[in-house]
Design a protein around this motif. Structure first.
Motif, PDB file in Angstrom:
ATOM      1  N   GLU A   1       0.830  -1.205   0.000  1.00 50.59           N
ATOM      2  CA  GLU A   1       0.000   0.000   0.000  1.00 50.59           C
ATOM      3  C   GLU A   1       0.868   1.259   0.000  1.00 50.59           C
ATOM      4  OE1 GLU A   1      -3.559   2.192  -0.093  1.00 50.59           O
ATOM      5  OE2 GLU A   1      -3.136   0.090  -0.502  1.00 50.59           O
ATOM      6  N   CYS A   2       1.960   1.222   0.733  1.00 51.33           N
ATOM      7  CA  CYS A   2       2.880   2.354   0.759  1.00 51.33           C
ATOM      8  C   CYS A   2       3.507   2.558  -0.621  1.00 51.33           C
ATOM      9  CB  CYS A   2       3.966   2.117   1.813  1.00 51.33           C
ATOM     10  SG  CYS A   2       5.074   3.517   2.044  1.00 51.33           S
ATOM     11  N   ALA A   3       3.935   1.480  -1.256  1.00 49.43           N
ATOM     12  CA  ALA A   3       4.515   1.576  -2.602  1.00 49.43           C
ATOM     13  C   ALA A   3       3.484   2.146  -3.584  1.00 49.43           C
ATOM     14  CB  ALA A   3       5.004   0.211  -3.066  1.00 49.43           C
ATOM     15  N   ARG A   4       2.232   1.726  -3.465  1.00 48.87           N
ATOM     16  CA  ARG A   4       1.185   2.238  -4.331  1.00 48.87           C
ATOM     17  C   ARG A   4       0.971   3.735  -4.104  1.00 48.87           C
ATOM     18  NH1 ARG A   4      -3.054   4.513  -4.114  1.00 48.87           N
ATOM     19  NH2 ARG A   4      -3.350   4.178  -1.906  1.00 48.87           N
ATOM     20  N   ALA A   5       0.961   4.145  -2.846  1.00 49.49           N
ATOM     21  CA  ALA A   5       0.761   5.556  -2.524  1.00 49.49           C
ATOM     22  C   ALA A   5       1.932   6.408  -3.022  1.00 49.49           C
ATOM     23  CB  ALA A   5       0.579   5.732  -1.013  1.00 49.49           C
ATOM     24  N   ILE A   6       3.141   5.899  -2.929  1.00 48.84           N
ATOM     25  CA  ILE A   6       4.310   6.619  -3.445  1.00 48.84           C
ATOM     26  C   ILE A   6       4.176   6.788  -4.952  1.00 48.84           C
ATOM     27  CG2 ILE A   6       6.803   6.471  -3.842  1.00 48.84           C
ATOM     28  CD1 ILE A   6       6.934   5.030  -1.071  1.00 48.84           C
ATOM     29  N   SER A   7       3.771   5.727  -5.630  1.00 51.63           N
ATOM     30  CA  SER A   7       3.569   5.808  -7.082  1.00 51.63           C
ATOM     31  C   SER A   7       2.478   6.811  -7.418  1.00 51.63           C
ATOM     32  CB  SER A   7       3.204   4.437  -7.653  1.00 51.63           C
ATOM     33  OG  SER A   7       4.285   3.555  -7.540  1.00 51.63           O
TER      34      SER A   7
ATOM     35  N   ALA B   1       6.753  11.068  -9.024  1.00 50.96           N
ATOM     36  CA  ALA B   1       8.158  11.357  -8.772  1.00 50.96           C
ATOM     37  C   ALA B   1       8.366  12.784  -8.247  1.00 50.96           C
ATOM     38  CB  ALA B   1       8.973  11.133 -10.040  1.00 50.96           C
ATOM     39  N   GLU B   2       7.541  13.729  -8.732  1.00 52.51           N
ATOM     40  CA  GLU B   2       7.708  15.119  -8.339  1.00 52.51           C
ATOM     41  C   GLU B   2       7.378  15.350  -6.867  1.00 52.51           C
ATOM     42  OE1 GLU B   2       4.851  14.438 -10.539  1.00 52.51           O
ATOM     43  OE2 GLU B   2       6.355  13.960 -12.050  1.00 52.51           O
ATOM     44  N   ARG B   3       6.459  14.545  -6.328  1.00 55.16           N
ATOM     45  CA  ARG B   3       6.002  14.752  -4.948  1.00 55.16           C
ATOM     46  C   ARG B   3       6.400  13.610  -4.021  1.00 55.16           C
ATOM     47  NH1 ARG B   3      -0.152  15.912  -4.954  1.00 55.16           N
ATOM     48  NH2 ARG B   3      -0.127  13.876  -5.925  1.00 55.16           N
ATOM     49  N   GLU B   4       7.212  12.684  -4.489  1.00 57.67           N
ATOM     50  CA  GLU B   4       7.589  11.513  -3.690  1.00 57.67           C
ATOM     51  C   GLU B   4       8.235  11.904  -2.362  1.00 57.67           C
ATOM     52  OE1 GLU B   4      10.840   7.937  -4.035  1.00 57.67           O
ATOM     53  OE2 GLU B   4       9.681   8.421  -5.818  1.00 57.67           O
ATOM     54  N   SER B   5       9.242  12.770  -2.403  1.00 54.12           N
ATOM     55  CA  SER B   5       9.928  13.166  -1.169  1.00 54.12           C
ATOM     56  C   SER B   5       8.987  13.882  -0.213  1.00 54.12           C
ATOM     57  CB  SER B   5      11.128  14.054  -1.482  1.00 54.12           C
ATOM     58  OG  SER B   5      12.101  13.319  -2.185  1.00 54.12           O
ATOM     59  N   LEU B   6       8.151  14.754  -0.738  1.00 57.43           N
ATOM     60  CA  LEU B   6       7.191  15.474   0.098  1.00 57.43           C
ATOM     61  C   LEU B   6       6.210  14.494   0.742  1.00 57.43           C
ATOM     62  CD1 LEU B   6       6.031  18.155   1.109  1.00 57.43           C
ATOM     63  CD2 LEU B   6       4.676  18.243  -0.986  1.00 57.43           C
ATOM     64  N   PHE B   7       5.713  13.539  -0.038  1.00 55.88           N
ATOM     65  CA  PHE B   7       4.792  12.534   0.495  1.00 55.88           C
ATOM     66  C   PHE B   7       5.444  11.742   1.626  1.00 55.88           C
ATOM     67  CE2 PHE B   7       3.594   8.060   0.583  1.00 55.88           C
ATOM     68  CZ  PHE B   7       2.266   8.164   0.962  1.00 55.88           C
ATOM     69  N   LEU B   8       6.673  11.274   1.399  1.00 55.91           N
ATOM     70  CA  LEU B   8       7.348  10.450   2.407  1.00 55.91           C
ATOM     71  C   LEU B   8       7.645  11.242   3.676  1.00 55.91           C
ATOM     72  CD1 LEU B   8       9.708   8.386   0.105  1.00 55.91           C
ATOM     73  CD2 LEU B   8       7.674   7.576   1.327  1.00 55.91           C
TER      74      LEU B   8
ATOM     75  N   SER C   1      18.417  -0.840  -7.589  1.00 54.24           N
ATOM     76  CA  SER C   1      18.941  -1.874  -8.477  1.00 54.24           C
ATOM     77  C   SER C   1      19.100  -1.340  -9.881  1.00 54.24           C
ATOM     78  CB  SER C   1      17.988  -3.071  -8.496  1.00 54.24           C
ATOM     79  OG  SER C   1      18.383  -3.992  -9.483  1.00 54.24           O
ATOM     80  N   LEU C   2      20.221  -1.640 -10.499  1.00 51.47           N
ATOM     81  CA  LEU C   2      20.454  -1.224 -11.878  1.00 51.47           C
ATOM     82  C   LEU C   2      19.561  -1.989 -12.846  1.00 51.47           C
ATOM     83  CD1 LEU C   2      24.337  -0.888 -11.898  1.00 51.47           C
ATOM     84  CD2 LEU C   2      22.639   0.925 -11.729  1.00 51.47           C
ATOM     85  N   SER C   3      19.045  -3.118 -12.392  1.00 49.49           N
ATOM     86  CA  SER C   3      18.190  -3.921 -13.267  1.00 49.49           C
ATOM     87  C   SER C   3      16.732  -3.469 -13.230  1.00 49.49           C
ATOM     88  CB  SER C   3      18.275  -5.396 -12.885  1.00 49.49           C
ATOM     89  OG  SER C   3      17.809  -5.594 -11.571  1.00 49.49           O
ATOM     90  N   ALA C   4      16.381  -2.622 -12.275  1.00 50.75           N
ATOM     91  CA  ALA C   4      14.999  -2.142 -12.174  1.00 50.75           C
ATOM     92  C   ALA C   4      14.774  -1.043 -13.213  1.00 50.75           C
ATOM     93  CB  ALA C   4      14.733  -1.602 -10.788  1.00 50.75           C
ATOM     94  N   PRO C   5      13.643  -1.074 -13.908  1.00 52.83           N
ATOM     95  CA  PRO C   5      13.370  -0.022 -14.885  1.00 52.83           C
ATOM     96  C   PRO C   5      13.091   1.291 -14.178  1.00 52.83           C
ATOM     97  CG  PRO C   5      11.443  -1.396 -14.596  1.00 52.83           C
ATOM     98  CD  PRO C   5      12.556  -2.036 -13.806  1.00 52.83           C
ATOM     99  N   PRO C   6      13.352   2.427 -14.813  1.00 60.10           N
ATOM    100  CA  PRO C   6      12.989   3.717 -14.220  1.00 60.10           C
ATOM    101  C   PRO C   6      11.488   3.739 -13.912  1.00 60.10           C
ATOM    102  CG  PRO C   6      14.371   4.055 -16.140  1.00 60.10           C
ATOM    103  CD  PRO C   6      14.020   2.582 -16.098  1.00 60.10           C
ATOM    104  N   ALA C   7      11.106   4.538 -12.937  1.00 62.83           N
ATOM    105  CA  ALA C   7       9.699   4.576 -12.491  1.00 62.83           C
ATOM    106  C   ALA C   7       8.752   4.937 -13.610  1.00 62.83           C
ATOM    107  CB  ALA C   7       9.554   5.550 -11.331  1.00 62.83           C
ATOM    108  N   ASP C   8       9.212   5.694 -14.602  1.00 65.52           N
ATOM    109  CA  ASP C   8       8.312   6.121 -15.681  1.00 65.52           C
ATOM    110  C   ASP C   8       8.284   5.155 -16.856  1.00 65.52           C
ATOM    111  OD1 ASP C   8      10.893   6.670 -16.464  1.00 65.52           O
ATOM    112  OD2 ASP C   8      10.431   8.644 -17.300  1.00 65.52           O
ATOM    113  N   GLN C   9       8.984   4.009 -16.729  1.00 63.76           N
ATOM    114  CA  GLN C   9       8.984   3.003 -17.798  1.00 63.76           C
ATOM    115  C   GLN C   9       8.480   1.680 -17.245  1.00 63.76           C
ATOM    116  OE1 GLN C   9      12.877   2.679 -19.458  1.00 63.76           O
ATOM    117  NE2 GLN C   9      12.950   4.792 -20.157  1.00 63.76           N
ATOM    118  N   PRO C  10       7.607   1.009 -17.959  1.00 65.61           N
ATOM    119  CA  PRO C  10       7.110  -0.286 -17.475  1.00 65.61           C
ATOM    120  C   PRO C  10       8.197  -1.350 -17.586  1.00 65.61           C
ATOM    121  CG  PRO C  10       6.213   0.207 -19.640  1.00 65.61           C
ATOM    122  CD  PRO C  10       6.980   1.423 -19.203  1.00 65.61           C
ATOM    123  N   ALA C  11       8.122  -2.346 -16.715  1.00 61.50           N
ATOM    124  CA  ALA C  11       9.042  -3.478 -16.792  1.00 61.50           C
ATOM    125  C   ALA C  11       8.758  -4.266 -18.056  1.00 61.50           C
ATOM    126  CB  ALA C  11       8.876  -4.358 -15.564  1.00 61.50           C
ATOM    127  N   SER C  12       9.811  -4.822 -18.640  1.00 60.48           N
ATOM    128  CA  SER C  12       9.596  -5.598 -19.877  1.00 60.48           C
ATOM    129  C   SER C  12       9.329  -7.051 -19.574  1.00 60.48           C
ATOM    130  CB  SER C  12      10.793  -5.481 -20.778  1.00 60.48           C
ATOM    131  OG  SER C  12      11.990  -5.752 -20.100  1.00 60.48           O
TER     132      SER C  12
END
Length: 76
Positions: A16-22, A26-33, A65-76
């Motif tokens: 639920e926390c990960a969903r709320a961060i998403s 990205a612009e408000r992530e730090s403020l939210f946390l 992780s370097l293997s994780a896609p950027p937040a704005d790109q879906p995983a392949s």
């Protein structure tokens, strides 16, 4: 005494926390946390315990992780 979450509850809250961060984006992530932390600190009501939690959260914090896609790109 500190209440301990059951593993299942911890998993649900993590998701639920990960969903709320998403949802915050990205612009408000730090403020939210920071806002979430402050609200939870108020629930704890003990400055020393809150400071200890901050230190514990930073302890051995992994690099993304370097293997994780950027937040704005879906995983392949």
């Amino acid at each position: 005494m500190t209440a301990v979450l059951l593993p299942e509850a911890r998993d649900r809250l993590y998701a639920e926390c990960a969903r709320a961060i998403s949802e915050a984006g990205a612009e408000r992530e730090s403020l939210f946390l920071a806002r979430l932390a402050l609200l939870l600190f108020e629930q704890v009501g003990d400055e020393a315990r809150c400071r200890a939690a901050l230190a514990h959260a930073l302890d051995e914090l992994p690099m993304p992780s370097l293997s994780a896609p950027p937040a704005d790109q879906p995983a392949s």
